[in-house]
Design a protein around this motif. Sequence first.
Motif, PDB file in Angstrom:
ATOM      1  N   ARG A   1      -1.226   3.142  -6.016  1.00  0.00           N
ATOM      2  CA  ARG A   1      -1.939   2.104  -5.268  1.00  0.00           C
ATOM      3  C   ARG A   1      -1.603   0.700  -5.766  1.00  0.00           C
ATOM      4  NH1 ARG A   1      -6.787   5.161  -3.314  1.00  0.00           N
ATOM      5  NH2 ARG A   1      -6.792   7.155  -4.403  1.00  0.00           N
TER       6      ARG A   1
ATOM      7  N   GLU B   1       0.714  -0.029   2.281  1.00  0.00           N
ATOM      8  CA  GLU B   1      -0.329   0.038   1.254  1.00  0.00           C
ATOM      9  C   GLU B   1      -1.593   0.713   1.772  1.00  0.00           C
ATOM     10  OE1 GLU B   1       1.427  -2.587   2.021  1.00  0.00           O
ATOM     11  OE2 GLU B   1       2.454  -3.284   0.211  1.00  0.00           O
TER      12      GLU B   1
ATOM     13  N   ALA C   1       0.730  -2.594  -6.849  1.00  0.00           N
ATOM     14  CA  ALA C   1       1.950  -3.317  -6.458  1.00  0.00           C
ATOM     15  C   ALA C   1       2.355  -4.246  -7.601  1.00  0.00           C
ATOM     16  CB  ALA C   1       1.716  -4.117  -5.183  1.00  0.00           C
TER      17      ALA C   1
END
Length: 322
Positions: free
Chosen positions: A282, A162, A284
């Motif tokens: 970006r 990430e 999740a």
Amino acid sequence: MLWDRPQALLESVVRQIERIVVGKRETIEHLLVALLCGGHALLEDVPGVGKTLLAKTAAKTLGCTFGRIQCTPDVLPSDITGVSVYRRSTETFEFRPGPIMANVVLADELNRTTPKTQSALLEAMEERHVTVDGETHPLPEPFMVIATQNPNGFEGAYPLPEAQLDRFLLKLRLGYPTAAEEAALLSRPSSESASSRALLLVEELRELQRAAAAVHVDEPVKLYIVSLVQATRTCAELSLGASPRASLGLYRAAQALALLRGRTYVVPDDVRELAMPVLAHRLAVRPEASYAGHAAESVMARLLATTPVPSAPVASKAGGAG
């Protein structure tokens, strides 16, 4: 008019790249947006659709120095950043720069190298320098990483963490060409793919970056950017929303797109066009939402559809029309 020349220059760049990377105008424009606001781009798609060709052609057209990192499992961090070599004649260590020391750096198939080697790019992408044996070496300006990757699930691919995904301003896809575009590729002389020439000097590119940073953004448009990013953080389907870096990235990208369109001000449509490539990678998705068939792109599309859009700014109040 002062603003005509940046638009004309950028249009000539887009057209030259488009002659080589056929039928991908939007992707080319978005790649230029990343460069104009000092960001990095991640190109994700299946093999053979022109990801590497696009990166090389863009660097050559923009008059930039070019470095290439072919990412494989055996690549080490020092293969990217460079090494210090001892010179017996002077009894000193000499820094030998790696391919990262270029204006445009292609990290080809980034997700095929190990996480340790992937992390070698983190410092360079965020702080514009690398540290080797305790010594810091600045990177050239402008500096941009264009990384390519195959979709997750392909054999030998390591998912990017990430923290690294967040350092990419945009995630772009090329897709397969249409039948007409593919026929044009077959008919094109093989030498044409190498025929791009530099249309800009590096200093001209820096001037364009400064021009992009000067594009006016009205207060309602700023609040619209914030609303979109805040919506990702409160969405029940997401376990990770967009960061403040994403807000700043979307703001700067919208400025660069406005310059590309020949305007001195940002309109909400600039933000809407870029929200997906700037924000979606970006995010999740929670496991239960993923099992239900929700992907980051579909969640982002819903947030775009439900977040109120402000009225477009009046040109006279925003610095004049381009």
